[in-house]
Structures are given as structure tokens and as C-alpha cells.
Design a protein around this motif. Structure first.
Motif, short mmCIF file in Angstrom:
data_model
loop_
_atom_site.label_atom_id
_atom_site.label_comp_id
_atom_site.label_asym_id
_atom_site.label_seq_id
_atom_site.Cartn_x
_atom_site.Cartn_y
_atom_site.Cartn_z
N ARG A 296 9.56 -24.37 28.47
CA ARG A 296 10.92 -24.50 27.93
C ARG A 296 11.42 -23.14 27.44
N PRO A 297 11.50 -22.14 28.31
CA PRO A 297 11.90 -20.79 27.89
C PRO A 297 13.33 -20.73 27.38
N GLN A 298 14.18 -21.70 27.79
CA GLN A 298 15.57 -21.66 27.34
C GLN A 298 15.67 -21.79 25.83
N GLN A 299 14.67 -22.41 25.20
CA GLN A 299 14.73 -22.57 23.74
C GLN A 299 14.41 -21.25 23.03
N LEU A 300 13.66 -20.38 23.68
CA LEU A 300 13.34 -19.09 23.08
C LEU A 300 14.56 -18.20 22.98
N LEU A 301 15.40 -18.22 24.02
CA LEU A 301 16.60 -17.38 24.05
C LEU A 301 17.87 -18.16 23.77
N GLY A 302 17.88 -19.44 24.14
CA GLY A 302 19.10 -20.21 24.00
C GLY A 302 19.50 -20.49 22.57
N LEU A 303 18.54 -20.85 21.72
CA LEU A 303 18.87 -21.16 20.32
C LEU A 303 19.40 -19.94 19.57
N PRO A 304 18.76 -18.75 19.66
CA PRO A 304 19.37 -17.57 19.04
C PRO A 304 20.72 -17.22 19.63
N GLY A 305 20.89 -17.45 20.94
CA GLY A 305 22.18 -17.17 21.58
C GLY A 305 23.29 -18.05 21.03
N LEU A 306 23.01 -19.34 20.86
CA LEU A 306 24.00 -20.24 20.28
C LEU A 306 24.34 -19.85 18.85
N LEU A 307 23.31 -19.45 18.10
CA LEU A 307 23.54 -19.03 16.71
C LEU A 307 24.44 -17.79 16.66
N ALA A 308 24.15 -16.80 17.52
CA ALA A 308 24.97 -15.58 17.54
C ALA A 308 26.40 -15.90 17.96
N LEU A 309 26.57 -16.78 18.93
CA LEU A 309 27.91 -17.15 19.38
C LEU A 309 28.68 -17.85 18.27
N ALA A 310 28.00 -18.74 17.54
CA ALA A 310 28.64 -19.43 16.42
C ALA A 310 29.05 -18.45 15.33
N LEU A 311 28.17 -17.49 15.03
CA LEU A 311 28.51 -16.50 14.00
C LEU A 311 29.72 -15.67 14.42
N GLY A 312 29.79 -15.32 15.72
CA GLY A 312 30.93 -14.56 16.19
C GLY A 312 32.24 -15.33 16.06
N LEU A 313 32.21 -16.62 16.40
CA LEU A 313 33.41 -17.43 16.30
C LEU A 313 33.83 -17.66 14.86
N ILE A 314 32.87 -17.63 13.94
CA ILE A 314 33.18 -17.80 12.51
C ILE A 314 33.66 -16.48 11.91
N PHE A 315 33.08 -15.38 12.39
CA PHE A 315 33.33 -14.08 11.78
C PHE A 315 34.77 -13.62 11.99
N LEU A 316 35.33 -13.85 13.19
CA LEU A 316 36.67 -13.35 13.50
C LEU A 316 37.74 -13.98 12.61
N PRO A 317 37.83 -15.32 12.51
CA PRO A 317 38.88 -15.87 11.63
C PRO A 317 38.67 -15.52 10.16
N LEU A 318 37.40 -15.38 9.75
CA LEU A 318 37.12 -15.00 8.37
C LEU A 318 37.64 -13.59 8.10
#
Length: 328
Positions: free
Chosen positions: A234-256
Motif C-alpha cells: 500500500r505505497p499510496q499511503q506513504l505518500l498520499g496521506l502527507p500529500g493530502l495534508l499538504a494540499l489541505a494546508l495550502g487551501l487553508i493558508f491562502l484564505p487565512l
């Protein structure tokens, strides 16, 4: 309880050990003569340039239990072990180094432990002889780190002296320099592991093929072992979960950042807009890249397993009525 083995293959990789192999073979023969089982000794000449092959050929000419596998060049210890296993025929395999630091007299004790129901018994060089203290210290630290990361309670992963049931090797990746982690890979496949304290002697002749740089390579290989242990299927969990977290932070960071810019004024407003754009762009870009790598890693891993028809499980035995068929 596993059935008792009737045949044993002793596999010895040899690289520039002309001063050791004759004496080593004498010790192996003395041990084997006192054991009531069929045996063979498979020496693998790994591109020796010091006359080791000639000595091995002389031994093979006088002892029908000996087979010599000559490699075309020096491929390394892992490849030599893999070749020795491939050209061996015993139900149980015993591996040891050719430098006489491993003691063949320990083989019967490891075999006795194996018959208690284990699949692999590893040697533990508790008192190491003839090695500089920095190397011993680094080895102990590397073993402790490996045990912590893999969860395998073995003190000495680097000891070559081990005995295995042949079926164990069907589930082991033997390439690169992965011979150091045979125990770890076997345990990940579900093998029952035991450890027995063995003797360790100063080198009889020649010089060691290992330096302090070996520890750095061990640490790199350990990262691969950790990947296999946690994310091989399940290699997608090694890179996918941090990727989703970074994407979420980016979407939160801009409007803030835009909100803070509206509340500020003058230079502060422009500064917050710049920070928001850079932060959001960096997080979103890294997040999208990680998600793409996760998908590619998943596709590669699926291709790896499906092209070789590898299964995500290992069957130990089959039971039908009163019949029990050992698969391992």
C-alpha cells in the motif's frame, strides 16, 4: 512441530579466502561426520583473484560432498548466497562465512533449535573477536536501530551463520546487499525466528572485506526494510496521506492570509498576500506532486506483484481431515 530434516546444504560464499578455505573445510567435515544426515557443502567463488578457486577445486576433487559454483565476477555476498541456495539441494540450509570467524561447530546447536519448530535460527555473536571497537559499537547501534524499526527482537542481524528451512527462501528478496536483513524479511513473511549464541573468532588469514562505510549502507537498506514492513502492498499511503495534508494546508493558508491582509493596511497587506500566495502555492504544489507519486508508486507495486504472480500472503500448511501438508 516441524518434521525433521533429512538433508543439509552448507552454503559458503568465498571471496579471496585462499588462506582459510582448506582449514574451514576440514572443520566442516569434522562436524558433518558426527551427524546422521545427508549433507553437501556448496562453495560459491565470488570472483576471487587470490587462488581461492584452485583450492576449492582441489577440495571438490577429493570430497564427493563438495560442489563449487564459480561466478563470472565479483557480484557481492548477497548474490553469492543466492547462487549457493539456487545450486543446493538440501531440505535445510546452513550459511556461514569463509573467513573462519564463524565456527562450524555451532551448526548442530542451530539445527537442534530449528527442530523445536522454528523456520530460521540466527547466530548471535555476543562476544566478537578480532574487530576494532568502533566497528563493534556501530554494529551494535545499527542492530538496535533495526530491531526498533522492524520490531524483530534479534540482537545480531549481520551474523552470516544461520540455518533455514529451504521454503523460507521462496519469500526472500535476495539482491543488492539484502543478505544483512534476511532475518527481517523472513519474519515479515511469517517465519518463526529463534536466536542462538554462537562463537566468534579472529580472522585466521587475509583481511576483512568490510569497513566502517558498511554501517551507512546498512542504514540505507534499513529504510527499504521499513518500507517493505509497512507499505509494500500500500505505497499510496506513504505518500498520499502527507500529500493530502499538504494540499489541505495550502487551501487553508491562502484564505487565512487574505483575511489577515484585509485586516491590515499598507505594506502589511501586500506582505500577507505574498506570504499567502507563496505558502499556499508551495503546499498545494507539494501536495499534488505527492499524490501523483503515490499513484505511480501504487501502479508500480501492482505491476511488480501481478507480473511475477506474487501473493500478498504465505501459506504455512494445509489440513484436510487428518492429513496435514506442510507448505513452509
Amino acid at each position: 512441530m516441524s518434521k525433521q530434516a533429512n538433508s543439509l546444504s552448507v552454503v559458503v560464499p568465498v571471496h579471496n579466502e585462499a588462506g582459510n578455505v582448506a582449514l574451514l573445510h576440514g572443520k566442516i567435515s569434522d562436524v558433518m561426520c558426527n551427524m546422521s544426515l545427508e549433507y553437501e557443502v556448496v562453495y560459491v567463488d565470488d570472483g576471487s583473484t587470490d587462488g581461492s578457486l584452485a583450492v576449492l577445486e582441489e577440495i571438490a576433487a577429493t570430497d564427493p560432498h563438495v560442489r563449487v559454483v564459480e561466478l563470472s565476477r565479483n557480484f557481492g555476498q548477497t548474490a553469492a548466497l543466492a547462487a549457493g541456495v539456487a545450486y543446493s539441494r538440501g531440505e535445510v540450509l546452513a550459511l556461514l562465512d569463509a573467513d573462519l570467524q564463524n565456527d562450524p561447530a555451532d551448526i548442530p546447536r542451530l539445527l537442534a533449535k530449528l527442530e523445536e519448530g522454528y523456520d530460521l535460527v540466527s547466530g548471535w555473536r555476543r562476544k566478537r573477536r578480532g574487530e576494532a571497537w568502533p566497528r563493534c559499537l556501530l554494529s551494535r547501534l545499527a542492530n538496535a536501530l533495526a530491531a526498533r524499526l522492524t520490531g524483530i527482537k534479534v540482537h545480531d542481524l549481520g551474523c552470516t551463520l544461520k540455518v533455514y528451512r529451504r521454503a523460507v527462501f521462496a519469500h526472500l528478496p535476495l539482491y543488492g546487499e539484502m543478505h544483512r536483513f534476511i532475518v527481517a524479511y523472513a519474519a515479515l513473511a511469517g517465519a518463526r525466528i529463534a536466536e542462538v549464541e554462537v562463537g566468534h573468532h579472529p580472522r585466521h588469514a587475509g583481511r576483512s572485506h568490510y569497513g566502517l562505510d558498511r554501517t551507512l549502507r546498512v542504514l540505507l537498506d534499513l529504510l527499504l526494510v521499513k518500507f517493505y514492513a509497512g507499505f509494500a502492498t500500500r505505497p499510496q499511503q506513504l505518500l498520499g496521506l502527507p500529500g493530502l495534508l499538504a494540499l489541505a494546508l495550502g487551501l487553508i493558508f491562502l484564505p487565512l492570509a487574505l483575511l489577515l491582509a484585509l485586516l491590515g493596511g499598507g505594506r502589511q497587506r501586500g506582505r500577507w498576500i505574498d506570504i499567502g500566495l507563496l505558502g499556499a502555492g508551495g503546499c498545494c504544489g507539494w501536495g499534488l506532486l505527492s499524490l501523483q507519486l503515490a499513484v505511480l508508486a501504487e501502479m508500480l507495486m501492482r505491476t511488480y506483484h501481478e507480473s511475477q504472480k506474487k501473493r500478498p500472503y504465505v501459506v504455512r500448511c494445509l489440513v484436510a481431515g487428518t492429513e496435514r501438508s506442510e507448505c513452509w
